[in-house]
Each structure stands twice: as structure tokens, then as C-alpha cells.
Design a protein around this motif. Structure first.
Motif, PDB file in Angstrom:
ATOM      1  N   THR B 103       0.820  -1.219   0.000  1.00  0.00           N
ATOM      2  CA  THR B 103       0.000   0.000   0.000  1.00  0.00           C
ATOM      3  C   THR B 103       0.861   1.282   0.000  1.00  0.00           C
ATOM      4  OG1 THR B 103      -0.118  -0.245   2.379  1.00  0.00           O
ATOM      5  CG2 THR B 103      -2.017  -1.036   1.132  1.00  0.00           C
ATOM      6  N   LEU B 104       2.187   1.115  -0.009  1.00  0.00           N
ATOM      7  CA  LEU B 104       3.070   2.293   0.054  1.00  0.00           C
ATOM      8  C   LEU B 104       3.355   2.855  -1.342  1.00  0.00           C
ATOM      9  CD1 LEU B 104       5.767   0.880   2.505  1.00  0.00           C
ATOM     10  CD2 LEU B 104       3.781   2.260   3.098  1.00  0.00           C
ATOM     11  N   SER B 105       3.758   4.139  -1.355  1.00  0.00           N
ATOM     12  CA  SER B 105       4.165   4.728  -2.638  1.00  0.00           C
ATOM     13  C   SER B 105       5.574   4.222  -2.979  1.00  0.00           C
ATOM     14  CB  SER B 105       4.187   6.247  -2.537  1.00  0.00           C
ATOM     15  OG  SER B 105       5.248   6.640  -1.700  1.00  0.00           O
ATOM     16  N   LYS B 106       6.019   4.454  -4.212  1.00  0.00           N
ATOM     17  CA  LYS B 106       7.318   3.969  -4.674  1.00  0.00           C
ATOM     18  C   LYS B 106       8.454   4.494  -3.776  1.00  0.00           C
ATOM     19  CE  LYS B 106       8.650   2.832  -9.356  1.00  0.00           C
ATOM     20  NZ  LYS B 106       8.772   3.276 -10.725  1.00  0.00           N
ATOM     21  N   ARG B 112      11.648   2.493   3.117  1.00  0.00           N
ATOM     22  CA  ARG B 112      11.443   1.463   4.148  1.00  0.00           C
ATOM     23  C   ARG B 112      12.303   0.237   3.900  1.00  0.00           C
ATOM     24  NH1 ARG B 112       5.396   1.423   6.269  1.00  0.00           N
ATOM     25  NH2 ARG B 112       5.138   3.671   6.391  1.00  0.00           N
ATOM     26  N   MET B 113      12.500  -0.078   2.635  1.00  0.00           N
ATOM     27  CA  MET B 113      13.315  -1.250   2.331  1.00  0.00           C
ATOM     28  C   MET B 113      14.747  -1.025   2.824  1.00  0.00           C
ATOM     29  SD  MET B 113      13.026  -3.453  -1.110  1.00  0.00           S
ATOM     30  CE  MET B 113      11.308  -3.659  -1.376  1.00  0.00           C
ATOM     31  N   GLU B 114      15.241   0.195   2.610  1.00  0.00           N
ATOM     32  CA  GLU B 114      16.600   0.520   3.090  1.00  0.00           C
ATOM     33  C   GLU B 114      16.659   0.416   4.609  1.00  0.00           C
ATOM     34  OE1 GLU B 114      17.453   4.344   1.409  1.00  0.00           O
ATOM     35  OE2 GLU B 114      17.720   3.484  -0.602  1.00  0.00           O
ATOM     36  N   GLU B 115      15.627   0.942   5.252  1.00  0.00           N
ATOM     37  CA  GLU B 115      15.522   0.922   6.718  1.00  0.00           C
ATOM     38  C   GLU B 115      15.564  -0.526   7.234  1.00  0.00           C
ATOM     39  OE1 GLU B 115      12.435   4.024   7.644  1.00  0.00           O
ATOM     40  OE2 GLU B 115      11.759   2.374   8.912  1.00  0.00           O
ATOM     41  N   VAL B 116      14.730  -1.364   6.615  1.00  0.00           N
ATOM     42  CA  VAL B 116      14.606  -2.762   7.052  1.00  0.00           C
ATOM     43  C   VAL B 116      15.890  -3.528   6.789  1.00  0.00           C
ATOM     44  CG1 VAL B 116      13.418  -4.929   6.507  1.00  0.00           C
ATOM     45  CG2 VAL B 116      12.101  -2.853   6.847  1.00  0.00           C
ATOM     46  N   LEU B 117      16.510  -3.268   5.635  1.00  0.00           N
ATOM     47  CA  LEU B 117      17.737  -4.004   5.308  1.00  0.00           C
ATOM     48  C   LEU B 117      18.900  -3.576   6.196  1.00  0.00           C
ATOM     49  CD1 LEU B 117      17.541  -4.254   1.417  1.00  0.00           C
ATOM     50  CD2 LEU B 117      17.105  -6.036   3.103  1.00  0.00           C
ATOM     51  N   MET B 149       8.477  -3.826   7.419  1.00  0.00           N
ATOM     52  CA  MET B 149       8.128  -3.004   6.251  1.00  0.00           C
ATOM     53  C   MET B 149       6.824  -2.250   6.517  1.00  0.00           C
ATOM     54  SD  MET B 149      10.140  -3.078   3.579  1.00  0.00           S
ATOM     55  CE  MET B 149       9.090  -2.494   2.267  1.00  0.00           C
ATOM     56  N   ARG B 150       5.945  -2.908   7.274  1.00  0.00           N
ATOM     57  CA  ARG B 150       4.642  -2.288   7.542  1.00  0.00           C
ATOM     58  C   ARG B 150       4.680  -1.418   8.794  1.00  0.00           C
ATOM     59  NH1 ARG B 150       3.276  -7.701   6.833  1.00  0.00           N
ATOM     60  NH2 ARG B 150       2.287  -7.926   8.843  1.00  0.00           N
ATOM     61  N   ARG B 151       5.887  -1.251   9.351  1.00  0.00           N
ATOM     62  CA  ARG B 151       6.086  -0.487  10.589  1.00  0.00           C
ATOM     63  C   ARG B 151       5.148  -0.966  11.685  1.00  0.00           C
ATOM     64  NH1 ARG B 151       7.494   5.298   8.442  1.00  0.00           N
ATOM     65  NH2 ARG B 151       9.662   4.922   7.906  1.00  0.00           N
TER      66      ARG B 151
END
Lengths: 313, 235
Positions: B103-106, B112-117, B149-151
């Protein structure tokens, strides 16, 4: 010896079975039902093109998108008003399958009624029709050296190639396509992530019906079309999907070509010398291939690890 | 943050839980322990809306969310990581993360992907691999990454260490403690391996045959010889 003509016929027939098998696999992947009404989507597609082109004397190719839309819409309606409500009521696979047989008989009967009405309106027998009933229709050919290749063989091959490429790009490179794969694999997890599973399934059923309709639109180039045609092709389509492992669209493509080539080449070899057999056993050929293949590879052709086989070899 | 009040639940008419109550706060790990068939997994499913609630309430950030469907609870910040089926096996790790942020924008997705990784660098080398090619521990990391990813504010993790090698178990449990200490998440951890769960948690809940036998400091549970020996296999 297999002639070039037989190879070209096999290619054309395989293209049509493949288009249907892709759709059948897509519907199986969503609700896990063997959809017996799938063959009729092809017949509907064929009749859409035949009716419009015969009425307005058009080139069949111009109305192919309408065959896709018409059969796709009918398939979507069958999902929304029959299979989805039954599935939500937790109907078993057997119940869903019986519902699909019932729907198949209803659609086939409706096509018979339609053929009767059109016969009286257009004063032409609306069964056993090919595109040669269209005023001014002439099937084109392309010359390659000494060989003349029918245009329909080229267009149907191109159609399968483009659809395969489209499906590959759609399912692996677009967000919605990836969501489609995700929802098909694990609908519960997908819905907790905010993926609209119903939208995904509806799209799958529309595409599935549309591809069957497209396959149907190619049929009257060669095969006389009647309301029974889709039903007659259904078992071959099931054979193709099952050969492909039932769980992969790309498996259905492989299964479609194996089934199509086995049937046409098989009949050509066995009806000629030295066998000289009759052709009445023709429908059995793809099913024999199916059974033998499944005995050797129970999970279908896509479960074969070709990489390992090559390394061993 | 998450309060469960007198929760009675099961599957259709079958009763499994008979009145369970507890709270999970920010930066807290609650370990749910107990013998097989005590209702630990059912508890998580009932909170998330995947089991039948016969009575009681689930309150999240002050709001009664008991009857809400799972995808709404997920949107509010609750994540449920079942033991199996918590990832899409036929998709690559990257595609799994993409679906978690559907449901997130590009731009948000990339961020978020950077954050999670950066929190779970182990999975970075596997981004292009299909999940079915990963080991059990790696799959759990992917499931955790999807929740992040979904916080998610509260993560409910069901037996993450089942069938994993001891070395991997250690790594995974360390990551779960970091969820609390580094990211400030609330965690409900259901574990068969009671001792390792009790070592990292702040509070423990002991369930036996669907009944709440103990809720409190894990050291108190371990020092209660009868409970520890009878229900947790701790000598």
C-alpha cells in the motif's frame, strides 16, 4: 516421414490449445477448481467473431479484441456470480466442479439456442461454420522459399509469443502482477498485507476467459464451429494444463505444445504406412501422452529439473 | 499498547482459551509458554482475528479491535508471524518485501526497504532468491522484515525457532531482542523452547490447557519449581 505441412498444422493446433490451457491453469490456480465451462469461452469467442464478420463482411482479425472482451466478461461473471459465492460458503472442490459442469451445460445449451435464432435470422445454418462463409473472405499465405505458410499459423504463433511475453512481464515486473502471484499462493497472507484478493482473482478470471475467447477466434479458420466445439476441446486443454503441472502458466504453455504436437503428428504417423490405422482414435493420443508422462513425472513437466539432468548427462 | 481482557476463544464451537488477560507495552517482550496444546498459537490467532472469539476484548492503542478483520488490524500496526505460511515461497525476497509494502508509494517503499535491510542485513544478499530456496532461519528473518516493512508496532511471533539449528536460534533470538531494544517494538513471543524465551523476555505468561496459570516476571516463573518442572520441562 513428417511433412512440413503436418508440422505447420501441429504448430497451429498447439497454439490454440496453449491459449486455452493458459486460461484453464489461471482459473485453477485461483480457486483450485477444474473449470469445465472453460471450453465454452472459446466457443463464445468463435461465435462473436463469426456473427459480427458474417453480418458486416469484416476481416475476422478486426474483431478479435471483441472475442477477448466478450469471453473474458463471461468468465468474470461466472466467477463473480457462481464460483466466488460458492467458495465463500466454503463449498468443497467437488461442489465447485459440479457447479462448473452445470454452467458448462447452460452455456452450451444457450449457444445452441443462439445458433438456432441466428439460423432463422440470417438464413444460414449456424453450425459447422468456418470463416469461408464471410463474403469476400480469403485466407492469406506467406511464401518462404518453396513453402507457403498459412497466415493463421503465423498470427496464432505470434499471438502465443506476445501473450507469453506479456504474461512474463506482467507477472514478474509489475506490482499488480506480483500481487497476483502472491494472492494465488497465499490469499490469507496477501489480504493481511492490504492486497485486494478479490480484485486479483477477478482479473485472473477475466484474462483466462479472454485467452480462451482469443483461441476460439482462431478456430473457424480451420475447424468448423458449432456449440459443441469448446466441450470437445476441453479434455485436450485439461491434458495440456495437467502436463504442465497445473501450478504454472508457463507449464501450461509447454503442456499445450506437447499435447498439440502429439495429437497431430501422432495421427499423421499412425494413419500412414506402415500402420495405416483409422483416425477414430485421435482424441486418445493426447490422453495417452498425459498418462505416460504423469506416470514418469507425477507433478508434470515443469517439475523436471533439466539443469540436473544435463549435469548428469 | 495492546491489552487482552478475559479473552475466550477457539475454532467455531470448540473452546480452546478460557479467559486470558495481559498487556504488552512498548519496548517489551512478553513470552507465552506452556506445554503442547495449551492454546499458545490460538491466543495469537484470536488476537489477530483468525480464530473464533467467544468472549472478552482485544484493545489496541485504546481502541477495541476485537471484531476487526486481520487486514485492518495489520494496517493499524499489529503483525502476526505464524510458524509456517508467513512468507510467499514462490516469490523472491525482494518481491516479498514489496508485497509487505503493497500500500506504500514507490518512494516510501524504497525508503522502508533501506531501513529494514539496515536492521536485517543478513537478508540483503538473498534479495533476488526465491524464498523456498532459503533455510528456516532465513525465512523467519524475511517474515520479520515483512512485518517491519509495515512499521508494525506489536509483533506476534509464533514459534520462530522451531526446527532451527542452535546457532540460528541464537541469532534469531538476538534479533528479537533488538526489535525491542533498538526499534522499540512490543513483541509477543510464543515459544516451545521455554528457557530461551524466558531468558530474553520482560514478562512471561504460562498457559496450561487454555487457562492462564501465571503472568509476571520470568525469573519468578523459573524459580517456582513446581510450575517450571511440571509445565516447562525445566529441571
Amino acid at each position: 516421414m513428417i511433412s512440413v505441412e503436418v508440422l505447420l498444422d501441429s504448430l497451429l493446433f498447439s497454439n490454440l490449445i496453449t491459449l486455452m490451457a493458459i486460461g484453464l491453469t489461471l482459473t485453477y490456480l485461483t480457486l483450485k477448481i477444474p473449470n469445465f465451462a472453460h471450453g465454452d469461452m472459446a466457443t463464445v469467442g468463435a461465435y462473436i467473431v463469426l456473427t459480427i464478420c458474417r453480418t458486416y463482411s469484416l476481416n475476422p482479425y478486426l474483431t478479435f479484441p471483441l472475442a477477448f472482451l466478450g469471453s473474458g466478461s463471461l468468465s468474470l461473471l461466472s466467477y463473480l456470480f457462481v464460483y466466488r459465492p460458492l467458495s465463500r460458503r466454503r463449498a468443497s472442490i467437488v461442489v465447485l466442479m459440479v457447479a462448473s459442469i452445470a454452467l458448462e451445460i447452460i452455456i452450451r445449451s444457450a449457444l445452441h439456442v443462439y445458433a438456432d435464432i441466428m439460423s432463422s435470422l440470417q438464413r444460414t445454418y449456424y453450425r459447422g461454420l468456418t470463416y469461408y462463409v464471410i463474403k469476400g473472405f480469403k485466407e492469406g499465405t506467406l511464401k518462404f522459399g518453396i513453402y507457403e505458410i498459412p497466415l493463421v499459423t503465423i498470427t496464432s504463433t505470434l499471438a502465443v509469443a506476445l501473450i507469453t511475453l506479456f504474461l512474463y512481464l506482467f507477472l514478474t515486473k509489475t506490482k499488480f502482477g506480483i500481487a497476483m502471484r502472491a494472492a494465488i499462493e497465499n490469499p490469507n497472507l496477501a489480504s493481511t498485507l492490504g492486497i485486494n484478493v478479490n480484485k486479483v482473482y477477478s482479473t485472473s478470471w477475466f484474462i483466462a476467459g479472454g485467452l480462451a475467447g482469443l483461441s476460439g477466434a482462431f478456430l473457424p479458420f480451420r475447424i468448423p464451429t458449432s456449440p459443441e466445439l469448446g466441450w470437445e476441446l476441453l479434455l485436450k486443454t485439461f491434458a495440456a494444463s495437467t502436463l504442465g503441472g497445473l501450478e504454472s502458466v508457463f507449464g501450461a504453455i509447454i503442456g499445450g505444445y506437447v499435447t498439440g504436437f502429439a495429437e497431430i503428428m501422432g495421427i499423421s504417423i499412425l494413419s500412414g504406412p506402415p500402420f495405416n490405422l483409422s483416425t477414430s482414435y485421435r482424441p486418445a493420443i493426447p490422453l495417452v501422452v498425459l498418462i505416460v508422462t504423469l506416470l514418469l513425472v507425477p507433478r508434470g513437466l515443469t517439475s523436471i529439473n533439466f539443469g540436473r539432468l544435463i549435469r548428469r548427462g | 499498547m495492546l491489552a487482552v481482557k478475559e479473552l475466550k476463544a477457539g475454532y467455531d464451537k470448540l473452546k480452546v482459551l478460557y479467559g486470558v488477560s495481559f498487556e504488552v507495552r512498548e519496548r517489551e517482550i512478553l513470552a507465552v509458554v506452556g506445554p503442547n496444546g495449551s492454546g499458545k498459537s490460538t491466543l495469537l490467532k484470536a488476537i489477530f482475528g483468525l480464530a473464533t472469539v467467544h468472549g472478552g476484548k482485544v484493545v489496541f492503542e485504546g481502541e477495541d479491535i476485537t471484531g476487526l478483520p486481520p487486514h485492518v488490524k495489520a494496517k493499524r500496526g499489529l503483525a502476526y508471524l505464524p510458524q509456517i505460511g508467513n512468507t510467499f515461497e514462490r516469490l523472491t525476497v525482494y518481491e516479498n518485501l514489496m508485497m509487505a509494502g503493497y500500500t506504500l508509494s514507490k518512494e516510501e517503499l524504497k525508503e522502508r526497504m533501506e531501513e529494514v535491510l539496515s536492521f536485517l542485513p543478513y537478508i540483503a544478499p538473498y534479495l533476488g532468491r526465491k524464498v523456498w530456496n532459503l533455510s528456516g532461519g532465513e525465512r523467519q528473518m524475511v517474515a520479520m522484515a515483512m512485518a517491519l516493512m509495515r512499521r508494525a508496532k506489536v509483533l506476534m511471533i509464533d514459534e520462530p525457532t522451531a526446527a532451527l539449528a542452535p546457532k540460528v536460534v541464537k541469532k534469531l533470538l538476538r534479533k528479537i531482542t533488538e526489535l525491542r531494544d533498538v526499534l522499540g517494538k512490543g513483541v509477543i513471543l510464543v515459544e516451545q523452547n521455554a528457557r530461551s524465551a524466558l531468558e530474553i523476555c520482560d514478562r512471561a505468561l504460562l498457559l496450561v490447557a487454555g487457562k492462564q496459570i501465571f503472568l509476571g516476571d520470568p525469573n519468578d516463573l523459573l524459580s517456582d519449581r513446581d510450575l517450571a518442572r511440571t509445565y516447562l520441562g525445566v529441571k
